[in-house]
Design a protein around this motif. Structure first.
Motif, PDB file in Angstrom:
ATOM      1  N   PRO A 242      31.890 -34.940  31.364  1.00 16.21           N
ATOM      2  CA  PRO A 242      32.087 -33.486  31.471  1.00 16.21           C
ATOM      3  C   PRO A 242      31.338 -32.733  30.371  1.00 16.21           C
ATOM      4  O   PRO A 242      31.059 -33.289  29.305  1.00 16.21           O
ATOM      5  CB  PRO A 242      33.602 -33.320  31.289  1.00 16.21           C
ATOM      6  CG  PRO A 242      34.192 -34.651  31.599  1.00 16.21           C
ATOM      7  CD  PRO A 242      33.159 -35.651  31.169  1.00 16.21           C
ATOM      8  N   SER A 243      31.033 -31.457  30.639  1.00 15.09           N
ATOM      9  CA  SER A 243      30.194 -30.692  29.712  1.00 15.09           C
ATOM     10  C   SER A 243      30.903 -30.424  28.400  1.00 15.09           C
ATOM     11  O   SER A 243      30.278 -30.440  27.344  1.00 15.09           O
ATOM     12  CB  SER A 243      29.756 -29.380  30.350  1.00 15.09           C
ATOM     13  OG  SER A 243      30.893 -28.580  30.620  1.00 15.09           O
ATOM     14  N   SER A 244      32.202 -30.157  28.426  1.00 16.29           N
ATOM     15  CA  SER A 244      32.854 -29.872  27.154  1.00 16.29           C
ATOM     16  C   SER A 244      34.326 -30.231  27.184  1.00 16.29           C
ATOM     17  O   SER A 244      35.027 -29.935  28.151  1.00 16.29           O
ATOM     18  CB  SER A 244      32.641 -28.408  26.766  1.00 16.29           C
ATOM     19  OG  SER A 244      33.649 -27.594  27.262  1.00 16.29           O
ATOM     20  N   PHE A 245      34.743 -30.921  26.149  1.00 18.23           N
ATOM     21  CA  PHE A 245      36.166 -31.178  25.915  1.00 18.23           C
ATOM     22  C   PHE A 245      36.300 -31.513  24.430  1.00 18.23           C
ATOM     23  O   PHE A 245      35.338 -32.008  23.815  1.00 18.23           O
ATOM     24  CB  PHE A 245      36.689 -32.321  26.799  1.00 18.23           C
ATOM     25  CG  PHE A 245      35.927 -33.610  26.687  1.00 18.23           C
ATOM     26  CD1 PHE A 245      36.232 -34.544  25.695  1.00 18.23           C
ATOM     27  CD2 PHE A 245      34.888 -33.900  27.569  1.00 18.23           C
ATOM     28  CE1 PHE A 245      35.523 -35.738  25.597  1.00 18.23           C
ATOM     29  CE2 PHE A 245      34.177 -35.092  27.474  1.00 18.23           C
ATOM     30  CZ  PHE A 245      34.494 -36.015  26.481  1.00 18.23           C
ATOM     31  N   PRO A 246      37.454 -31.204  23.849  1.00 20.38           N
ATOM     32  CA  PRO A 246      37.592 -31.437  22.410  1.00 20.38           C
ATOM     33  C   PRO A 246      37.313 -32.894  22.061  1.00 20.38           C
ATOM     34  O   PRO A 246      37.875 -33.801  22.668  1.00 20.38           O
ATOM     35  CB  PRO A 246      39.054 -31.072  22.132  1.00 20.38           C
ATOM     36  CG  PRO A 246      39.405 -30.090  23.207  1.00 20.38           C
ATOM     37  CD  PRO A 246      38.646 -30.563  24.422  1.00 20.38           C
ATOM     38  N   ARG A 248      34.247 -34.294  22.248  1.00 21.36           N
ATOM     39  CA  ARG A 248      33.020 -34.819  22.852  1.00 21.36           C
ATOM     40  C   ARG A 248      31.899 -34.821  21.812  1.00 21.36           C
ATOM     41  O   ARG A 248      31.716 -33.846  21.087  1.00 21.36           O
ATOM     42  CB  ARG A 248      32.595 -33.947  24.033  1.00 21.36           C
ATOM     43  CG  ARG A 248      31.316 -34.414  24.698  1.00 21.36           C
ATOM     44  CD  ARG A 248      31.115 -33.713  26.034  1.00 21.36           C
ATOM     45  NE  ARG A 248      29.964 -32.848  26.066  1.00 21.36           N
ATOM     46  CZ  ARG A 248      28.708 -33.259  26.243  1.00 21.36           C
ATOM     47  NH1 ARG A 248      28.432 -34.543  26.390  1.00 21.36           N
ATOM     48  NH2 ARG A 248      27.720 -32.391  26.285  1.00 21.36           N
ATOM     49  N   PRO A 250      28.007 -34.848  21.534  1.00 19.34           N
ATOM     50  CA  PRO A 250      26.760 -34.741  22.295  1.00 19.34           C
ATOM     51  C   PRO A 250      25.598 -35.495  21.653  1.00 19.34           C
ATOM     52  O   PRO A 250      24.568 -35.698  22.288  1.00 19.34           O
ATOM     53  CB  PRO A 250      26.494 -33.234  22.306  1.00 19.34           C
ATOM     54  CG  PRO A 250      27.129 -32.729  21.052  1.00 19.34           C
ATOM     55  CD  PRO A 250      28.341 -33.600  20.828  1.00 19.34           C
ATOM     56  N   ASN A 371      23.841 -30.644  29.387  1.00 19.70           N
ATOM     57  CA  ASN A 371      24.236 -30.591  27.982  1.00 19.70           C
ATOM     58  C   ASN A 371      24.404 -31.995  27.393  1.00 19.70           C
ATOM     59  O   ASN A 371      25.471 -32.316  26.869  1.00 19.70           O
ATOM     60  CB  ASN A 371      25.563 -29.830  27.899  1.00 19.70           C
ATOM     61  CG  ASN A 371      25.442 -28.571  27.074  1.00 19.70           C
ATOM     62  OD1 ASN A 371      24.379 -28.292  26.523  1.00 19.70           O
ATOM     63  ND2 ASN A 371      26.518 -27.827  26.977  1.00 19.70           N
TER      64      ASN A 371
ATOM     65  N   TYR B 202      42.608 -26.635  25.674  1.00 20.05           N
ATOM     66  CA  TYR B 202      41.415 -25.949  26.169  1.00 20.05           C
ATOM     67  C   TYR B 202      41.622 -24.452  26.098  1.00 20.05           C
ATOM     68  O   TYR B 202      42.656 -23.946  26.522  1.00 20.05           O
ATOM     69  CB  TYR B 202      41.133 -26.355  27.623  1.00 20.05           C
ATOM     70  CG  TYR B 202      40.835 -27.828  27.758  1.00 20.05           C
ATOM     71  CD1 TYR B 202      39.550 -28.303  27.609  1.00 20.05           C
ATOM     72  CD2 TYR B 202      41.866 -28.741  28.001  1.00 20.05           C
ATOM     73  CE1 TYR B 202      39.274 -29.655  27.707  1.00 20.05           C
ATOM     74  CE2 TYR B 202      41.601 -30.099  28.102  1.00 20.05           C
ATOM     75  CZ  TYR B 202      40.302 -30.551  27.951  1.00 20.05           C
ATOM     76  OH  TYR B 202      40.043 -31.880  28.044  1.00 20.05           O
ATOM     77  N   ARG B 326      31.461 -30.815  15.046  1.00 20.58           N
ATOM     78  CA  ARG B 326      32.447 -30.255  15.976  1.00 20.58           C
ATOM     79  C   ARG B 326      31.800 -29.159  16.835  1.00 20.58           C
ATOM     80  O   ARG B 326      32.044 -27.975  16.663  1.00 20.58           O
ATOM     81  CB  ARG B 326      33.668 -29.736  15.201  1.00 20.58           C
ATOM     82  CG  ARG B 326      34.524 -30.842  14.601  1.00 20.58           C
ATOM     83  CD  ARG B 326      34.937 -31.908  15.630  1.00 20.58           C
ATOM     84  NE  ARG B 326      35.413 -31.359  16.891  1.00 20.58           N
ATOM     85  CZ  ARG B 326      36.672 -31.027  17.131  1.00 20.58           C
ATOM     86  NH1 ARG B 326      37.590 -31.183  16.214  1.00 20.58           N
ATOM     87  NH2 ARG B 326      37.012 -30.542  18.309  1.00 20.58           N
ATOM     88  N   PHE B 328      31.957 -29.550  20.211  1.00 17.92           N
ATOM     89  CA  PHE B 328      32.949 -29.481  21.300  1.00 17.92           C
ATOM     90  C   PHE B 328      34.317 -29.863  20.762  1.00 17.92           C
ATOM     91  O   PHE B 328      34.417 -30.445  19.684  1.00 17.92           O
ATOM     92  CB  PHE B 328      32.560 -30.414  22.442  1.00 17.92           C
ATOM     93  CG  PHE B 328      31.251 -30.044  23.073  1.00 17.92           C
ATOM     94  CD1 PHE B 328      31.108 -28.863  23.791  1.00 17.92           C
ATOM     95  CD2 PHE B 328      30.139 -30.853  22.922  1.00 17.92           C
ATOM     96  CE1 PHE B 328      29.889 -28.511  24.348  1.00 17.92           C
ATOM     97  CE2 PHE B 328      28.920 -30.507  23.488  1.00 17.92           C
ATOM     98  CZ  PHE B 328      28.791 -29.339  24.204  1.00 17.92           C
TER      99      PHE B 328
END
Ligand code: ZN
Lengths: 389, 328
Positions: A242-246, A248, A250, A371, B202, B326, B328
């Motif tokens: 997934p593109s974003s989650f706490p 992650r 990159p 991303n 979220y 950080r 994400f």
């Protein structure tokens, strides 16, 4: 791999340029297709199915380009599929095509990917059609900043990759950018676009296409017997996240690490740094070379930049990366991933011309998209069991 | 009831026509219609390749029409703005004299009763032609071509590219979580949703956890702090494109909210010049005044509602080498 073996027997690409105003979409893809078919000693009639890949439709404003191009690609009456995995799409296109052969569903499959960026605007398309588009550079700059700080890499690493790939491009007649006087000084002096990314550390926008002919074991062996060595697919894998989650990361995405583990396991590779002779990695901004060297297991975490610094990844080094000039030299986005896969195949076929890596027997082609989310990788070899004995 | 938000995307694409369609379009500016020979067939519009086999066709052009015969048609009783005519008309397959394949175009037939297979039609040309299929406004009944208004003549140069103004308007369902986040923002509250499975929180009205693929309803709501630390940022040098709103380098920052694991990504900053933004900087949320609330321009948009961005709050920077990771 337990499936039926699959071989690359034909590779074709266009001369990549900012604007190919002289050709239609169909004309552009056909240039690559007929070069690939000629290379394979085949015609469109030999092709049983066609797989088409390109970046989002917003780039050119043609919806369902696979239908629009089916007659240009000689696909009338044949299965025709569109693949869509953002920037990694070209690589995934090759993997989907190979899957049809591996599964024994079709004997010979054509993989085609293209982009005609001159018809639209990449920043517009990447910004979902709105103002204040980050573009790829704006999206990736924070990832690169994080890599530089955590690895402690000196700033000249980015400049070095930019120079190396442009020097390699001078040996590739199809490359878009041909910067004869490229130098560290020139890269360093180029405008800052998305701090810390400078203009000459960035890929161009290109019109271009790539095509690959894949066939079964009998076809691969027939080509070899005819003095036209094929590239055998030793492993192929796609992964995404997934593109974003706490949490992650990159810079070292879980999907990239899993994709690498999967493809190396299929190929029987336990030490990529020494068992792989060269790799074509998707590097649209220079710092992505050390980032992917690490995520794809060629270097330990935070150490990838050292392979750039000591010349390991140069054409004459022990692990050349992007001998073709890479995405930094040609970027028809949808085709860029397939170009990585095709260039890797050409290396183990001994067909890379002036940018041939001497004696390459095992090569990696890799593409990523969005991303740092979508990953496609294959390992190709000059034989089906390069590590035997 | 699901609420829908309407958006429109438009872009002036440029089509490269290639040697065959380019020749066809160039001829249209001269009020001539070209086909191409494919064995015993004359294909109109001409194609670069045999549509069945993919074989390359030699550029053996044949002038056809301009008069032709309707082979089939469908009536369009209520045209949209994107249709070629703004009153009721027929889309028809027209076999131009000399062609072996039909051309799809509009016929200004007046009423559906007058449309019949075998009807003879002729083009109504636009006075000023640019090398596009709508250089023919439509076909009209009879054997005599017409020209609308003053005729400005053929193109001086071969037509190589075509403007293609694409516009699409679509309606997306707005998740209930987005609406709740927007309402909360009117009260200067930043709403988060805590996943019951993984405990991740979220922000931004994302009504689901992408890791666990579970929907996050109102029972998952938590209030988030509105003060945080910049972990990373992008300084974007804008390039011009149709629809671009920026002319100067602009910042998008990543803000880790105090005491949480939540990063608000790609946020605008306020009263913080691009050359002063840095990792570790302390910032606080900036909200729109009630008068600005219906104007999304300049804010973060979407589920962020009244949240405009982040501004330095004057506290000393936080020195933590892991902050930069950080994103994400
Ligand atoms: Zn969860």
């Amino acid at each position: 791999m337990s499936a039926t073996p699959c071989a690359v027997v034909g590779v074709g690409q266009t001369h990549h340029k900012s604007r190919r105003l002289d050709v239609s979409f169909g004309g552009l893809v056909r240039e690559a297709v007929f070069r690939a078919l000629e290379d394979a000693h085949m015609t469109l009639a030999d092709v049983e199915a066609v797989i088409l890949g390109k970046a989002p439709d917003l780039f050119e404003g043609v919806m369902k380009p696979e239908l629009y191009l089916s007659d240009a690609l000689g696909a009338v009456g044949k299965p025709m599929f569109r693949v869509h995995t953002a920037g990694s799409v070209g690589g995934t296109t090759a993997i989907v095509a190979a899957s049809h052969v591996h599964a024994g569903k079709h004997r010979t499959v054509l993989a085609v990917a293209f982009e005609k960026q001159s018809e639209g605007n990449a920043q517009f398309a990447l910004g979902s059609g709105r103002g204040a588009s980050l573009g790829a550079g704006g999206a990736f700059a924070p990832f690169i900043r994080a890599y530089i700080r955590r690895s402690g890499a000196p700033e000249h690493i980015g400049w070095k990759v930019a120079v190396k790939d442009r020097l390699n491009a001078l040996k590739n007649p199809y490359a878009h950018l041909r910067i004869e006087d490229i130098s560290i000084e020139k890269v360093k002096a180029s405008p800052m676009m998305w701090e810390p990314i400078r203009f000459l550390e960035s890929c161009p926008s290109s019109d271009g296409a790539c095509a690959v002919v894949l066939t079964d074991e009998a076809g691969g062996k027939a080509a070899a017997a005819d003095g036209r060595p094929p590239a055998w697919i030793l492993g192929a894998s796609s992964r995404s996240e997934p593109s974003s989650f706490p949490g992650r990361d990159p810079v070292r995405p879980a999907a990239a690490v899993q994709c690498a583990a999967d493809v190396y396991a299929q190929a029987g590779i336990t030490d990529p740094r020494h068992q792989v002779d060269m790799a074509e990695l998707y590097v649209p901004f220079s710092w992505y070379e050390p980032i992917w060297l690490e995520a794809f297991g060629f270097a330990e975490e935070r150490e990838g930049w050292r392979l750039v610094d000591d010349g390991t990844t140069e054409l004459g080094g022990s692990l050349p990366i992007n001998a073709s000039g890479g995405v930094l030299s040609s970027n028809p986005i949808g085709a860029s991933g397939l170009l990585r896969f095709a260039e890797a195949a050409n290396q183990v076929r001994g067909a890379a011309g002036e940018h041939q890596v001497e004696g390459a027997q095992v090569a990696v082609g890799m593409a990523y998209g969005a991303n740092n989310q979508y990953f496609s990788t294959w390992v190709v070899g000059s034989s089906l069991s390069p590590f035997a004995g | 009831m699901t609420r829908f938000a309407e958006s429109t995307i438009t872009f002036p694409y440029k089509r490269s026509l290639g040697p065959v369609v380019g020749a066809f379009m160039t001829a249209l500016t001269d009020k001539r219609i070209l086909g191409i020979r494919n064995g015993k067939d004359i294909l109109v519009p001409p194609m670069e390749w045999d549509p069945t086999t993919g074989a390359e066709l030699a550029p053996d052009f044949v002038e056809v029409g301009p008069v032709g015969t309707v082979e089939s048609w469908t009536w369009v009783p209520t045209p949209s703005v994107q249709h070629p005519l703004q009153h009721a008309f027929a889309f028809a397959l027209i076999r131009l004299d000399g062609a072996t394949t039909p051309l799809l175009h509009a016929v200004d037939g007046g009423s559906s009763e007058r449309m019949v297979e075998g009807l003879r039609v002729a083009p109504r040309w636009r006075g000023t032609r640019v090398g596009r299929i709508d250089d023919i406004i439509c076909f009209v009944m009879g054997e005599v071509p017409e020209t609308d208004g003053g005729d400005t003549g053929a193109a001086q140069e071969p037509v190589q590219r075509m403007d293609y103004h694409a516009s699409i308007t679509y309606r997306n369902p707005v998740p209930a979580a987005t609406d709740r986040a927007v309402v909360a923002s009117r009260n200067r509250r930043l709403l988060g949703l805590r996943c019951p499975r993984c405990e991740r929180v979220y922000a931004g009205g994302k009504g689901y956890c992408p890791v666990d693929a579970v929907e996050l309803g109102p029972e998952c709501e938590v209030d988030l702090p509105t003060v945080g630390t910049i972990t990373n940022f992008a300084i974007v040098t804008p390039v011009s494109y149709p629809g671009q709103t920026e002319t100067e380098p602009f910042v998008r920052a990543f803000v880790l909210l105090d005491g949480t694991d939540v990063v608000i990504g790609y946020s605008p900053v306020i009263e913080l010049p691009a050359d002063e933004v840095r990792v570790g900087q302390r910032v606080a949320a900036v909200w729109a005044s009630p008068a600005e609330e219906h104007d999304q321009e300049g804010g973060m948009g979407g589920a962020w509602g009244s949240l405009l961005g982040w501004m330095p709050n004057g506290e000393p920077d936080i020195d933590d080498p892991d902050l930069v990771n950080r994103i994400f």
